[in-house]
Design a protein around this motif. Structure first.
Motif, PDB file in Angstrom:
ATOM      1  N   PHE A 121       0.841  -1.202   0.000  1.00 44.60           N
ATOM      2  CA  PHE A 121       0.000   0.000   0.000  1.00 44.60           C
ATOM      3  C   PHE A 121       0.874   1.250   0.000  1.00 44.60           C
ATOM      4  O   PHE A 121       1.927   1.278   0.638  1.00 44.60           O
ATOM      5  CB  PHE A 121      -0.926   0.011   1.219  1.00 44.60           C
ATOM      6  N   PRO A 122       0.433   2.298  -0.701  1.00 42.11           N
ATOM      7  CA  PRO A 122       1.195   3.549  -0.699  1.00 42.11           C
ATOM      8  C   PRO A 122       1.394   4.075   0.728  1.00 42.11           C
ATOM      9  O   PRO A 122       0.460   4.067   1.532  1.00 42.11           O
ATOM     10  CB  PRO A 122       0.299   4.507  -1.504  1.00 42.11           C
ATOM     11  N   GLY A 123       2.607   4.477   1.005  1.00 38.54           N
ATOM     12  CA  GLY A 123       2.919   5.055   2.301  1.00 38.54           C
ATOM     13  C   GLY A 123       3.218   4.062   3.401  1.00 38.54           C
ATOM     14  O   GLY A 123       3.586   4.452   4.505  1.00 38.54           O
ATOM     15  N   PHE A 124       3.035   2.771   3.118  1.00 35.52           N
ATOM     16  CA  PHE A 124       3.325   1.771   4.150  1.00 35.52           C
ATOM     17  C   PHE A 124       4.810   1.437   4.072  1.00 35.52           C
ATOM     18  O   PHE A 124       5.236   0.567   3.335  1.00 35.52           O
ATOM     19  CB  PHE A 124       2.474   0.513   3.980  1.00 35.52           C
ATOM     20  N   THR A 125       5.578   2.177   4.836  1.00 34.16           N
ATOM     21  CA  THR A 125       7.033   2.075   4.829  1.00 34.16           C
ATOM     22  C   THR A 125       7.515   1.217   5.995  1.00 34.16           C
ATOM     23  O   THR A 125       6.726   0.900   6.896  1.00 34.16           O
ATOM     24  CB  THR A 125       7.638   3.480   4.972  1.00 34.16           C
ATOM     25  N   PRO A 126       8.795   0.857   5.999  1.00 31.03           N
ATOM     26  CA  PRO A 126       9.328   0.143   7.171  1.00 31.03           C
ATOM     27  C   PRO A 126       9.106   0.916   8.476  1.00 31.03           C
ATOM     28  O   PRO A 126       8.837   0.323   9.520  1.00 31.03           O
ATOM     29  CB  PRO A 126      10.809  -0.013   6.845  1.00 31.03           C
ATOM     30  N   ARG A 127       9.181   2.241   8.424  1.00 30.47           N
ATOM     31  CA  ARG A 127       8.937   3.058   9.621  1.00 30.47           C
ATOM     32  C   ARG A 127       7.487   2.915  10.087  1.00 30.47           C
ATOM     33  O   ARG A 127       7.214   2.791  11.275  1.00 30.47           O
ATOM     34  CB  ARG A 127       9.263   4.524   9.323  1.00 30.47           C
ATOM     35  N   VAL A 128       6.550   2.921   9.164  1.00 33.35           N
ATOM     36  CA  VAL A 128       5.136   2.756   9.512  1.00 33.35           C
ATOM     37  C   VAL A 128       4.899   1.368  10.100  1.00 33.35           C
ATOM     38  O   VAL A 128       4.146   1.210  11.068  1.00 33.35           O
ATOM     39  CB  VAL A 128       4.229   3.035   8.290  1.00 33.35           C
ATOM     40  N   LEU A 129       5.555   0.367   9.551  1.00 40.30           N
ATOM     41  CA  LEU A 129       5.459  -0.985  10.110  1.00 40.30           C
ATOM     42  C   LEU A 129       5.972  -1.001  11.544  1.00 40.30           C
ATOM     43  O   LEU A 129       5.355  -1.608  12.427  1.00 40.30           O
ATOM     44  CB  LEU A 129       6.235  -1.987   9.263  1.00 40.30           C
ATOM     45  N   GLN A 130       7.077  -0.328  11.794  1.00 40.54           N
ATOM     46  CA  GLN A 130       7.632  -0.268  13.143  1.00 40.54           C
ATOM     47  C   GLN A 130       6.649   0.415  14.101  1.00 40.54           C
ATOM     48  O   GLN A 130       6.425  -0.053  15.220  1.00 40.54           O
ATOM     49  CB  GLN A 130       8.958   0.483  13.136  1.00 40.54           C
ATOM     50  N   VAL A 131       6.047   1.498  13.665  1.00 41.63           N
ATOM     51  CA  VAL A 131       5.061   2.215  14.479  1.00 41.63           C
ATOM     52  C   VAL A 131       3.872   1.302  14.788  1.00 41.63           C
ATOM     53  O   VAL A 131       3.414   1.230  15.935  1.00 41.63           O
ATOM     54  CB  VAL A 131       4.598   3.502  13.765  1.00 41.63           C
ATOM     55  N   LEU A 132       3.373   0.625  13.778  1.00 43.53           N
ATOM     56  CA  LEU A 132       2.248  -0.296  13.965  1.00 43.53           C
ATOM     57  C   LEU A 132       2.605  -1.395  14.946  1.00 43.53           C
ATOM     58  O   LEU A 132       1.842  -1.686  15.876  1.00 43.53           O
ATOM     59  CB  LEU A 132       1.829  -0.896  12.619  1.00 43.53           C
ATOM     60  N   THR A 133       3.757  -1.999  14.764  1.00 39.59           N
ATOM     61  CA  THR A 133       4.185  -3.085  15.639  1.00 39.59           C
ATOM     62  C   THR A 133       4.315  -2.610  17.083  1.00 39.59           C
ATOM     63  O   THR A 133       3.848  -3.286  18.010  1.00 39.59           O
ATOM     64  CB  THR A 133       5.517  -3.686  15.144  1.00 39.59           C
ATOM     65  N   LEU A 134       4.926  -1.456  17.292  1.00 30.07           N
ATOM     66  CA  LEU A 134       5.076  -0.912  18.645  1.00 30.07           C
ATOM     67  C   LEU A 134       3.718  -0.599  19.270  1.00 30.07           C
ATOM     68  O   LEU A 134       3.493  -0.871  20.459  1.00 30.07           O
ATOM     69  CB  LEU A 134       5.965   0.327  18.637  1.00 30.07           C
ATOM     70  N   TRP A 135       2.814  -0.032  18.508  1.00 36.01           N
ATOM     71  CA  TRP A 135       1.480   0.283  19.015  1.00 36.01           C
ATOM     72  C   TRP A 135       0.765  -1.000  19.437  1.00 36.01           C
ATOM     73  O   TRP A 135       0.152  -1.052  20.511  1.00 36.01           O
ATOM     74  CB  TRP A 135       0.677   1.039  17.956  1.00 36.01           C
TER      75      TRP A 135
END
Length: 76
Positions: A49-63
């Motif tokens: 998906f557009p904008g789903f970067t490794p950083r966003v994955l990290q944020v999701l995982t931490l949340w």
């Protein structure tokens, strides 16, 4: 966390969650209004998906970890 509490948390609008603006922007770009919509996709699909970067994955995982819900992240 009880099932009702989990359901309520996952159905809150993403823009109301305590999560990064990067994540909120990605969710908005892709029409992901709630976290349960995000989690309905396996990780392999989310990565496209557009904008789903490794950083966003990290944020999701931490949340998810903070809320004891990391088990809801589907890998397949």
């Amino acid at each position: 966390m009880q099932a009702e509490t989990i359901k309520a948390l996952l159905q809150q609008p993403v823009h109301q969650l305590t999560i990064s603006e990067d994540f909120k922007h990605m969710a908005s770009m892709n029409g992901f209004e709630t976290m349960d919509i995000v989690l309905s996709f396996p990780l392999s699909s989310l990565m496209h998906f557009p904008g789903f970067t490794p950083r966003v994955l990290q944020v999701l995982t931490l949340w998810l970890q903070e809320h004891g819900l990391v088990h809801l992240l589907r890998h397949q």
